[in-house]
Design a protein around this motif. Structure first.
Motif, PDB file in Angstrom:
ATOM      1  N   TRP A  31       2.220  -4.691  -6.196  1.00  0.00           N
ATOM      2  CA  TRP A  31       1.302  -5.827  -6.309  1.00  0.00           C
ATOM      3  C   TRP A  31       1.955  -7.146  -5.912  1.00  0.00           C
ATOM      4  N   VAL A  32       3.264  -7.244  -6.049  1.00  0.00           N
ATOM      5  CA  VAL A  32       3.950  -8.444  -5.539  1.00  0.00           C
ATOM      6  C   VAL A  32       3.799  -8.524  -4.020  1.00  0.00           C
ATOM      7  N   PHE A  33       4.005  -7.397  -3.342  1.00  0.00           N
ATOM      8  CA  PHE A  33       3.833  -7.367  -1.887  1.00  0.00           C
ATOM      9  C   PHE A  33       2.393  -7.702  -1.492  1.00  0.00           C
TER      10      PHE A  33
ATOM     11  N   ILE B 124       0.834  -1.204   0.000  1.00  0.00           N
ATOM     12  CA  ILE B 124       0.000   0.000   0.000  1.00  0.00           C
ATOM     13  C   ILE B 124       0.869   1.255   0.000  1.00  0.00           C
ATOM     14  N   ALA B 125       1.956   1.238   0.784  1.00  0.00           N
ATOM     15  CA  ALA B 125       2.858   2.394   0.837  1.00  0.00           C
ATOM     16  C   ALA B 125       3.465   2.678  -0.535  1.00  0.00           C
ATOM     17  N   ILE B 126       3.855   1.634  -1.238  1.00  0.00           N
ATOM     18  CA  ILE B 126       4.439   1.818  -2.579  1.00  0.00           C
ATOM     19  C   ILE B 126       3.411   2.411  -3.529  1.00  0.00           C
ATOM     20  N   LEU B 127       2.161   1.944  -3.446  1.00  0.00           N
ATOM     21  CA  LEU B 127       1.102   2.488  -4.301  1.00  0.00           C
ATOM     22  C   LEU B 127       0.867   3.971  -3.999  1.00  0.00           C
ATOM     23  N   VAL B 128       0.932   4.337  -2.696  1.00  0.00           N
ATOM     24  CA  VAL B 128       0.761   5.743  -2.321  1.00  0.00           C
ATOM     25  C   VAL B 128       1.904   6.584  -2.870  1.00  0.00           C
TER      26      VAL B 128
ATOM     27  N   MET C 293       3.716   5.941  -5.485  1.00  0.00           N
ATOM     28  CA  MET C 293       3.548   6.034  -6.939  1.00  0.00           C
ATOM     29  C   MET C 293       2.490   7.083  -7.297  1.00  0.00           C
ATOM     30  N   ALA C 294       1.413   7.121  -6.530  1.00  0.00           N
ATOM     31  CA  ALA C 294       0.364   8.101  -6.786  1.00  0.00           C
ATOM     32  C   ALA C 294       0.869   9.521  -6.544  1.00  0.00           C
ATOM     33  N   LEU C 295       1.669   9.714  -5.484  1.00  0.00           N
ATOM     34  CA  LEU C 295       2.223  11.042  -5.197  1.00  0.00           C
ATOM     35  C   LEU C 295       3.203  11.487  -6.273  1.00  0.00           C
ATOM     36  N   LEU C 296       4.015  10.565  -6.755  1.00  0.00           N
ATOM     37  CA  LEU C 296       4.952  10.898  -7.828  1.00  0.00           C
ATOM     38  C   LEU C 296       4.211  11.316  -9.080  1.00  0.00           C
TER      39      LEU C 296
ATOM     40  N   LEU D 255       7.473   0.368  -9.660  1.00  0.00           N
ATOM     41  CA  LEU D 255       6.705   0.560  -8.434  1.00  0.00           C
ATOM     42  C   LEU D 255       5.393  -0.223  -8.459  1.00  0.00           C
ATOM     43  N   ASP D 256       4.759  -0.240  -9.607  1.00  0.00           N
ATOM     44  CA  ASP D 256       3.488  -0.956  -9.738  1.00  0.00           C
ATOM     45  C   ASP D 256       3.678  -2.461  -9.521  1.00  0.00           C
TER      46      ASP D 256
END
Length: 212
Positions: free
Chosen positions: A163-165, A129-133, A135-138, A158-159
Motif C-alpha cells: 500500500w505504500v507503493f 500490485i505484485a506484492i499484493l499478488v 501475499m495472496a499466493l503465500l 507485505l501489506d
C-alpha cells in the motif's frame, strides 16, 4: 462574522489578504494586474552567456514564477519589467529573445519531467500490485492458515509495503503531476507583458516590450 471582500477584475478575494499583498506588490485591482520589476547590475546576472551560441535564461526565473504563482492569487496576471544597468555588449532585443526561448525550454523540460514522473508512478503501482499478488499466493499455498507469529509478521510487512507503493504512485501521478501541470500552464497564461529597460545613473531608459 463574514469576512470583507475586495473585487479584483471579475473576482473577489479576502480583504486581509488583499491588503497584505498591497503592502508588498504593485497591484492594479481594476485590470487584475500585478506589476513586478526586476533590477540587475549586469546582463549575465539574469542570463547565462558563458556557453552556447547566445544568451539563455537562467533557471532562477522558473523558480521565481512558481513562487509567485503560489503567493499571488489567480485573479492577478503579471507584467514584468526587467531593468539592467550594464548589458555587457548585449541588446534588449537579445534579452527579450533569450527570455522567450528560456520560457519555451522550461516548458519542454517540465513536460519531460512529467513524463518521467508518469513512468515512476506506473512502476510503483505495478510493484504494489505484485506484492499484493505475492501475499495472496503465500496465504493460499505457503501458509497453513493457523496465523502463527512469523506468518503474521510477513503478511503485515507485505501489506504495508504494497500500500505504500500504491499510495505513492497515486500521489505522484494524480497530485504532483496535476498540480505541476496546472501551475506551469498558468504561469504561461498569466504573463501578459514583458519589457526591458536600462538603468542609467538614477534614471531608467525604456526598451522593448512584448505582450502575450
Amino acid at each position: 462574522m463574514r469576512k470583507e471582500k475586495v473585487r479584483v477584475g471579475k473576482r473577489k478575494i479576502d480583504k486581509d489578504l488583499h491588503d497584505l499583498l498591497m503592502r508588498h506588490y504593485d497591484l492594479d485591482d481594476e485590470k487584475g494586474i500585478c506589476r513586478l520589476r526586476f533590477e540587475y547590475e549586469h546582463f549575465d546576472d539574469f542570463f547565462e552567456t558563458r556557453y552556447g551560441k547566445g544568451a539563455i535564461l537562467k533557471g532562477a526565473l522558473k523558480d521565481t514564477l512558481e513562487n509567485l504563482l503560489v503567493t499571488i492569487p489567480n485573479c492577478y496576471d503579471f507584467e514584468f519589467t526587467i531593468a539592467i544597468k550594464d548589458y555587457q555588449g548585449h541588446s534588449k532585443e537579445e534579452g527579450m529573445r533569450a527570455l522567450k526561448d528560456g520560457l519555451l525550454l522550461n516548458g519542454y523540460t517540465y513536460r519531460r519531467s512529467m513524463t518521467v514522473k508518469k513512468w515512476i508512478a506506473l512502476a510503483l503501482l505495478l510493484s504494489g500490485i505484485a506484492i499484493l499478488v505475492v501475499m495472496a499466493l503465500l496465504q493460499a499455498f505457503a501458509f497453513d492458515g493457523e496465523q502463527n507469529a512469523i506468518e503474521n509478521i510477513v503478511t503485515e510487512i507485505l501489506d504495508i509495503a504494497a500500500w505504500v507503493f500504491v499510495w505513492e504512485s497515486v500521489t505522484i501521478y494524480f497530485l504532483e503531476r496535476s498540480a505541476g501541470k496546472i501551475q506551469w500552464e498558468k504561469s504561461q497564461d498569466r504573463i501578459k507583458a514583458i519589457r526591458f529597460e536600462t538603468i542609467e545613473d538614477g534614471k531608467t531608459e525604456k526598451g522593448e516590450e512584448a505582450s502575450s
